[in-house]
Design an enzyme around this catalytic site. Structure first.
Site, short mmCIF file in Angstrom:
data_model
loop_
_atom_site.label_atom_id
_atom_site.label_comp_id
_atom_site.label_asym_id
_atom_site.label_seq_id
_atom_site.Cartn_x
_atom_site.Cartn_y
_atom_site.Cartn_z
N ASP A 208 -13.06 -6.83 1.53
CA ASP A 208 -11.62 -6.65 1.32
C ASP A 208 -11.47 -5.68 0.14
OD1 ASP A 208 -9.01 -6.89 0.40
OD2 ASP A 208 -8.94 -9.06 0.66
N ILE A 209 -10.78 -4.59 0.34
CA ILE A 209 -10.70 -3.54 -0.68
C ILE A 209 -10.02 -4.04 -1.97
CG2 ILE A 209 -8.50 -2.42 -0.06
CD1 ILE A 209 -10.08 0.28 -0.25
N GLY B 109 -5.83 1.34 11.64
CA GLY B 109 -5.31 0.01 11.97
C GLY B 109 -4.03 0.16 12.78
N ASN C 111 2.82 3.98 3.91
CA ASN C 111 3.72 4.70 4.82
C ASN C 111 4.64 5.57 3.96
OD1 ASN C 111 6.18 3.17 4.13
ND2 ASN C 111 5.11 1.48 5.12
N SER D 167 -5.36 5.12 8.58
CA SER D 167 -4.79 5.32 9.94
C SER D 167 -5.49 4.54 11.06
CB SER D 167 -4.74 6.80 10.35
OG SER D 167 -3.69 7.47 9.72
N TYR E 44 -1.84 2.36 12.72
CA TYR E 44 -1.57 3.73 13.17
C TYR E 44 -2.52 4.20 14.29
CZ TYR E 44 1.99 4.54 9.53
OH TYR E 44 3.12 4.51 8.74
N ASP F 63 -2.01 -2.11 3.09
CA ASP F 63 -0.84 -1.89 2.23
C ASP F 63 -0.25 -3.24 1.77
OD1 ASP F 63 1.16 -0.45 0.98
OD2 ASP F 63 2.26 0.04 2.82
N1 AR6 Z 1 -9.38 -4.25 2.90
C1 AR6 Z 1 -9.99 -3.22 3.52
N2 AR6 Z 1 -9.59 -2.71 4.70
C2 AR6 Z 1 -8.52 -3.30 5.29
C3 AR6 Z 1 -7.81 -4.38 4.71
C4 AR6 Z 1 -8.29 -4.86 3.45
N3 AR6 Z 1 -7.70 -5.87 2.81
N4 AR6 Z 1 -6.80 -4.73 5.54
C5 AR6 Z 1 -6.87 -3.91 6.60
N5 AR6 Z 1 -7.90 -3.05 6.46
P1 AR6 Z 1 -3.85 -0.41 8.28
P2 AR6 Z 1 -2.88 2.30 8.92
C6 AR6 Z 1 -8.36 -1.96 7.34
O1 AR6 Z 1 -3.19 -0.98 9.47
O2 AR6 Z 1 -3.53 2.24 10.26
C7 AR6 Z 1 1.03 -0.58 7.03
O3 AR6 Z 1 2.07 -1.39 7.51
C8 AR6 Z 1 -7.99 -2.04 8.81
O4 AR6 Z 1 -8.92 -2.83 9.53
O5 AR6 Z 1 -3.77 -1.16 7.01
O6 AR6 Z 1 -3.07 3.54 8.09
C9 AR6 Z 1 1.52 0.60 6.23
O7 AR6 Z 1 2.67 0.27 5.46
C10 AR6 Z 1 -8.04 -0.58 9.22
O8 AR6 Z 1 -9.37 -0.19 9.55
O9 AR6 Z 1 -3.30 1.09 7.95
C11 AR6 Z 1 1.84 1.61 7.29
O10 AR6 Z 1 3.10 1.38 7.86
C12 AR6 Z 1 -7.63 0.17 7.96
O11 AR6 Z 1 -7.73 -0.77 6.89
C13 AR6 Z 1 0.76 1.35 8.33
O12 AR6 Z 1 0.37 -0.01 8.15
C14 AR6 Z 1 -6.22 0.72 7.98
O13 AR6 Z 1 -5.37 -0.18 8.67
C15 AR6 Z 1 -0.44 2.23 8.10
O14 AR6 Z 1 -1.34 2.06 9.15
#
Ligand code: AR6
Length: 172
Positions: free
Chosen positions: A9-10, A122, A23, A120, A124, A33
């Site tokens: 977890d980052i 997740g 976003n 992007s 996105y 986020d």
């Molecule tokens: N630690 C590390 N990686 C993570 C964590 C964490 N705690 N949580 C998720 N990931 P995403 P996006 C990974 O959806 O696709 C938000 O609502 C996840 O598995 O977080 O850029 C924003 O406000 C994936 O591989 O971001 C935007 O509206 C990666 O992080 C939108 O989501 C990114 O997933 C951005 O979407």
């Protein structure tokens, strides 16, 4: 410069800066986020609001920097990745721009260690393979990379971990 790939977890990592997949509103959301704002606390949101008031949020492909609040790192660099649209909307260039803008902000702020999530990949829906190749390629192409000591690619799932590991082994 050292590259590390870890599955965690980052929000748990102690580095100079962790990167947020935000976003354009900068006001928080789900995924990474949501986790960063939840654990980092109000100080991060307060700075995001100030940035919004000054420049109207953050464009896709761009990045902004704030405190990390209660998180173990010093800064959060928020970047806005593109929503995947079958590669028809310059998504690859925009994702590369995210990585490069984050690295530029890091150098400007004397940041030596950075942890990136899979921007992007997740909500996105950017394909993980393509995104990982862009992440590694952007870091390797960055002209001031010698000013950074360590880049950590944080994978949240086993599939991403395997993709990054095999791409790095191939020395992409
Ligand atoms: N630690 C590390 N990686 C993570 C964590 C964490 N705690 N949580 C998720 N990931 P995403 P996006 C990974 O959806 O696709 C938000 O609502 C996840 O598995 O977080 O850029 C924003 O406000 C994936 O591989 O971001 C935007 O509206 C990666 O992080 C939108 O989501 C990114 O997933 C951005 O979407």
């Amino acid at each position: 410069m050292e590259i590390e790939i870890i599955k965690t977890d980052i929000t748990e990592i102690q580095v100079d800066a962790i990167v947020n997949a935000a976003n354009t509103s900068l006001l928080g959301g789900g995924g990474v986020d949501g986790a960063i704002h939840r654990k980092g606390g109000k100080a991060i949101l307060d700075e995001c609001v100030q940035i919004r008031n000054k420049q109207g949020g953050c464009k896709v492909g761009d990045a902004v920097i704030t405190t990390a609040g209660n998180l173990p790192s010093k800064y959060v660099i928020h970047t806005v990745g593109p929503v995947w649209n079958n590669g028809k909307s310059h998504e690859e260039e925009l994702l590369q721009s995210c990585y490069l803008r984050v690295l530029e902000l890091a150098v400007e702020n004397n940041i030596k260690t950075i942890a990136f999530p899979g921007i992007s990949t997740g909500i996105y829906r950017f394909p993980k393979n393509k995104a990982a190749a862009i992440a590694i390629g952007s870091v390797k192409d960055f002209d001031k990379i010698l000013e950074i000591d360590k880049i950590i690619f944080v994978c949240f799932d086993e599939e991403s971990f395997e993709i990054y590991t095999s791409l790095l082994e191939k020395k992409l």
